[in-house]
Design a protein around this motif. Sequence first.
Motif, PDB file in Angstrom:
ATOM      1  N   HIS A 585     -51.608  -0.418   7.579  1.00 28.43           N
ATOM      2  CA  HIS A 585     -51.598   0.690   6.614  1.00 28.43           C
ATOM      3  C   HIS A 585     -52.755   1.640   6.929  1.00 28.43           C
ATOM      4  CE1 HIS A 585     -48.387  -0.481   3.963  1.00 28.43           C
ATOM      5  NE2 HIS A 585     -48.888  -1.697   3.797  1.00 28.43           N
ATOM      6  N   THR A 586     -52.561   2.911   6.567  1.00 28.77           N
ATOM      7  CA  THR A 586     -53.620   3.894   6.857  1.00 28.77           C
ATOM      8  C   THR A 586     -54.244   4.421   5.569  1.00 28.77           C
ATOM      9  OG1 THR A 586     -51.927   5.597   6.871  1.00 28.77           O
ATOM     10  CG2 THR A 586     -52.509   4.642   8.994  1.00 28.77           C
ATOM     11  N   ALA A 587     -53.976   3.753   4.451  1.00 26.47           N
ATOM     12  CA  ALA A 587     -54.524   4.183   3.159  1.00 26.47           C
ATOM     13  C   ALA A 587     -54.579   2.944   2.258  1.00 26.47           C
ATOM     14  CB  ALA A 587     -53.629   5.261   2.561  1.00 26.47           C
ATOM     15  N   TRP A 607     -50.710   3.688  -0.374  1.00 27.14           N
ATOM     16  CA  TRP A 607     -50.842   5.124  -0.601  1.00 27.14           C
ATOM     17  C   TRP A 607     -50.446   5.926   0.635  1.00 27.14           C
ATOM     18  CZ3 TRP A 607     -55.998   6.359  -3.673  1.00 27.14           C
ATOM     19  CH2 TRP A 607     -55.858   5.900  -4.995  1.00 27.14           C
ATOM     20  N   ASP A 608     -50.187   5.258   1.764  1.00 32.45           N
ATOM     21  CA  ASP A 608     -49.733   6.015   2.940  1.00 32.45           C
ATOM     22  C   ASP A 608     -48.214   6.251   2.890  1.00 32.45           C
ATOM     23  OD1 ASP A 608     -48.550   3.619   3.652  1.00 32.45           O
ATOM     24  OD2 ASP A 608     -49.923   3.188   5.316  1.00 32.45           O
ATOM     25  N   TYR A 609     -47.590   6.020   1.727  1.00 26.99           N
ATOM     26  CA  TYR A 609     -46.156   6.241   1.445  1.00 26.99           C
ATOM     27  C   TYR A 609     -45.242   5.182   2.060  1.00 26.99           C
ATOM     28  CZ  TYR A 609     -47.514  11.148   0.338  1.00 26.99           C
ATOM     29  OH  TYR A 609     -48.093  12.276  -0.167  1.00 26.99           O
ATOM     30  N   THR A 610     -45.816   4.171   2.744  1.00 24.70           N
ATOM     31  CA  THR A 610     -44.926   3.223   3.433  1.00 24.70           C
ATOM     32  C   THR A 610     -44.897   1.860   2.741  1.00 24.70           C
ATOM     33  OG1 THR A 610     -46.610   2.268   4.870  1.00 24.70           O
ATOM     34  CG2 THR A 610     -45.503   4.251   5.666  1.00 24.70           C
ATOM     35  N   ILE A 611     -43.826   1.127   3.082  1.00 24.29           N
ATOM     36  CA  ILE A 611     -43.739  -0.293   2.727  1.00 24.29           C
ATOM     37  C   ILE A 611     -43.743  -1.027   4.064  1.00 24.29           C
ATOM     38  CG2 ILE A 611     -42.241  -2.081   1.750  1.00 24.29           C
ATOM     39  CD1 ILE A 611     -41.008   0.094  -0.031  1.00 24.29           C
ATOM     40  N   ARG A 612     -44.579  -2.080   4.169  1.00 22.04           N
ATOM     41  CA  ARG A 612     -44.590  -2.858   5.410  1.00 22.04           C
ATOM     42  C   ARG A 612     -44.209  -4.301   5.134  1.00 22.04           C
ATOM     43  NH1 ARG A 612     -47.414  -1.079  10.178  1.00 22.04           N
ATOM     44  NH2 ARG A 612     -47.911   1.140   9.989  1.00 22.04           N
TER      45      ARG A 612
END
Length: 1283
Positions: A585-587, A607-612
């Motif tokens: 993640h970047t946030a 908060w980087d808009y992604t789901i991992r």
Amino acid sequence: MSQVKQVGLLAAGCQPWNKDVCAASGDRFAYCATLAIYIYQLDHRYNEFKLQAIMSEHKKTITAISWCPHNPDVFASAGADSLVIIWNVTEQKVVAKLDNTKGIPASLSWCWNAGDAVAFVSHRGPLYIWTISGPDSGVTVHREAHSFLSDISLFRWHPRKKGKVVFGHTDGSLSIFQPGSKNQKHVLRPESLEGTDEEDPVTALEWDPLSTDYLLVANLHNGIRLVDSESLSCITTFNFPSAAASVQCLAWVPSAPGMFITGDSQVGVLRIWNVSRTTPIDNFKLKKTGFHGLHVLSSPPKKKPCLSQYPTKNHHTSSTSEAVPPPSFTQNQAFSLPPGHAVCCFMDGGVGLYDMGAKKWDFLRDLGHIETIFDCKFKPDNPDLLATASFDGTIKVWDINTLTAVYTSPGNEGVIYSLSWAPGDLNCIAGATSRNGGFIWDVKKGKMITRFSEHGKNGIFCIAWSHKDSKRIATCSSDGFCIIRTIDGKVLHKYKHPAAVFGCDWSQNNKDMIATGCEDKNVRVYYLATSSDQPLKVFTGHTAKVFHVRWSPLREGILCSGSDDSTVRIWDYTQDACINILSGHTAPVRGLLWNPEIPYLLISGSWDYTIRVWDTRDGTCLATVYDHGADVYGLTCHPSRPFTMASCSRDSTVRLWSLTPLINPLQINILADRCWDEIIGNTDRAVESGAPPLLCGKVSRDIKQEVEKLTRNIRGKKLRWFSECFSPPGGTKNLWDLVAVIKGQDDSLLPQNYCKGIMHMKHLVRYRMSQAQELTTVKMSKFGGGIGAPSKEERLKEAAEIHLRLGQIQRYCELMVELGEWDKALSVAPGVSMKYWRKLMQRRADQLIQEENDDVIPYCIAIGDVKKLVSFFTSRGQLKEALLVAQAACEGNMQMLHLSTTSGSSNSGENNTDDYNELLHEVSKELAEWYFQNGHAVLAACCHLAVENIELAMANLIRGNELELAVSVGTVLGESAAEATHYALELLARKCMTITTWDLAADLLMMIPDNKLQLVKLCAFYPGCIAEINDLHEKCNLPDVEECMRLAETVQADGDVFQTIKYYLLSTEPEKALPIGIQYVKEKLCGSDWTLDSVCPYLDLLSYIRTERLVLHKCSEFRNELLILCGYIGALLAIRRQYNSIVPALYEYTSQLLKRRDVSVPLKIEQLSEELDAWRACSQLNKPTNELPCTSPSELQRTVYSVLVSRIQEEPLKGMVGPDYVTGSNLPSHSDVHISCLTGLRIQGPVFFLEDGKSAISLNDALMWAKVNPFSPLGTGIRLNPF
């Protein structure tokens, strides 16, 4: 292909804070949530609006949108991030962006007279005009519109008078500017305000479309005035029925001159006015909450009038075209019903499209969150109910099968950060707020039953109800305390932290253990059984604040934590150590979720808009999902549906995901009937690195126990139970219920909610009959219908409607009389008897028989004209109604009135049932097609199963790529589904032809009776060493590779081409098959009488040559020829199957290869383009032409096309004709935009990446391509495997 499939989307509601947040143009309308714009488009075929796109580029609240008046594809938006953006809807992309708006643009509008200029203004001006393109592009300032004395609430350009513009101010005044005359600032304040400094903001402003100077103005408290902008005088002041009414919005009705509509701000009352009268003509109360915005759609384009007496099957008239009032009405009635649709936005986020002529909703999204959704959780005892908590101060409970709200909390709680269901079936939710403490909401009673105030006014970030001990609730707050209390408020523990506490989680294995996440970067574990307030363990390692913590449900002592340092850490409580750090993640990380069946699967949202999705054994990221348009806060899944996940976000949407692709080949192991050891395991075995996925949770253990108790139908039950556990919501249970009915299961075993879904035809009428009786008698209990429970009148009406559709006319008449709807009762009474009709006439002789739109229904049923009625319903897109009527007719509930009394008509009775049966099948097909087009292949299959059309049901599952489900259902249905099951097995085997699962592919093919050739292809394609290949040959009953070489040489001498190719492919030198096969096909194509079926088997077999041999340099010429031949034959197969979206791409691909590569094949580029043009021209003829009439094909094109058709012949698997459409294809992505390398357009729905890792095509196109041409569109010779 993404390992996580989106299967559902709950759209956000419309924001209530800014003025111009809904807009419409032609057959589209749009509204703004806080951060995204939702665009709905009319689907002409079904006459309904569907979500077409979600546009999200703004990072802060959107303040206004405006549709371009001269280009229906373009609109502009402005946001609090000081951006103005121009969008193209059709291409779903940003066309232009202006990023220094010098202040926040509060209102914006296209300039009517300039082709591409947008004007915007912030609170006190000035008015900026941005010319987007052309020689004068750039931003200019309006010379006079600046330095206002009061804030601007909105402004409007005059649509016809060039450059004329009006501003409405918060003090209630107007400012008017027009070129060549004196500008008027702050004029026309309502009289009652003159001389005071009270504010009464202008809430709505619209120029009169019929005059150059008149203007309709609404002030919040002073009502509506029609004013003259030239003489600056008030022409008319309109009066409201009550002093309390205040206007929030208004709109002119373009189709009815002089008519306008308004929406009240306190209550959702829509009022209809005419400028010639000072009081409203009509008032409709549409909703409890007040209006926020209104927009009238100019009615959708009218269809050409149909010549036949009533609409034919595919001629869908729009419902507006019939709403025009006949001219013979009295004066007052002539006013009453302006035709047209109003887009209505409400203060609670609801959005709808109201048909004013027919007085009904065409579309209503009743409740949507309008702000960030911070948390979501499934109800412990019901996997179909999902609760969400939002910044807008409400908790809403959704049914995820229908994606509708069933309960909403009273509201006004401030911001709700967190929620937690009570364990089991207690039906309560605990919520945590930013300023008002915590609460317990009783969902069924709809009220707050307890409040917790121990944290004072400090925000509570997390609330957790213990699921091992239902009396305890934990909360943690910005005051640094984690408090454990009983539900009646007695404090058991107060754990003090050095800083704010953001997350807490009860251990799933030990009821006295709880973990917390704190701003001081530490994770703490507390043990409640001791009296100490010190933590048992403190884990340090994160470099920024820790937010959520989650214990693993399957591995004792393992927990994870997410932090603002962008990592997730895995801790082992027993070893006192961090055993893994997940970086990617970047946030900051927010949502965290362990999978309840696969012990190593962990999912995080950020908060980087992604789901991992992570494999915590080695820390690899298995999948990243980019679909949300903002921060992802909540992730949840239900233990009994472990592979369906819900996520919620700052983009105000909830999305549903299927994780089943992540656990391949588990499902296929079950289909192939592998032993339990390959399906279910213990946690220790499953977490060994490199071990294949195994189910370790409660659901799978329960299924195993149930299966082991069975004595008969073991396989069928096992397939059903696992299929329901793996499948997302959306019809799988319904499908299995129908399979059980077809297999003769006793009706008493059907579940309670069976009648809510698609029922088998034999139950449909019977159920609706009992439902009608229930509606007539049931007295509403205290909480009958959840939100907006229907009144007694509404229930009686609904009962009457059902009786009517069941052919019970007298009962309908009686209920209608009770409701005072005399005209309806009278018009159908003769259907009972003339005597009964006369009796009614006497009781109400003075009642005139009026004909309304929907009165065609009782007439039709009284005279038994079922066909007319079915086509009436179908033409309006009311397919479910049509189905019910057709089914009732089949059961003989409709009486035919034979008008002719000749002796010949006596035998018409018998044919009727057959007619009606055919009608029933047609309507079911139409309804199935509607579900299929909406991305619900499983529900489409249910429609076919309901009328026992097994072939089409199976075809829908396969075309929706629900292959595992198709095989499971087909296996249980047996012989009647065999052909389709075998095809699905073949496609699944292709899916398994990858590194780890070759033996599974063989097992699947072994389930097909006539499998020899399939096994040959599998062995030919298998890339192992000689010993491994020979092992597979042995498993498949084939001779070893040396023997195959000898056999190949023998049959080649005999001249048997097909067998020669086969044995060479299986030998040590498979490339020897290429020249033989390709030469054979080329010779065939040189003749004139070849057909697809004479060349396909050869090319199909050749395409299974091992990839590493095909890409050898020495094979390059043969490879190119093989790719070209497969491309051309693929195009013809695509025409045969009506895969219309990829036919041009396949022709183009073949032409490009012919152009670029040096080959000698009997194909010419001119011939290819000639065939494509002929196909385009001739295949357009069969389509219902909604579009512009196309030119008819030339003589030459007809000849070329008829040759093509003679070569193509019929598709052997009838149901497979028609495009593939997988679940989720209709769901717009938010921020994950990919352009298809086949079409150049943005891909809607799932994306498939080609072998270069960059080129993308839609999954639907990939599936269709692979079914007709096995090689990748990039021309590399690599086989495509999208299954």
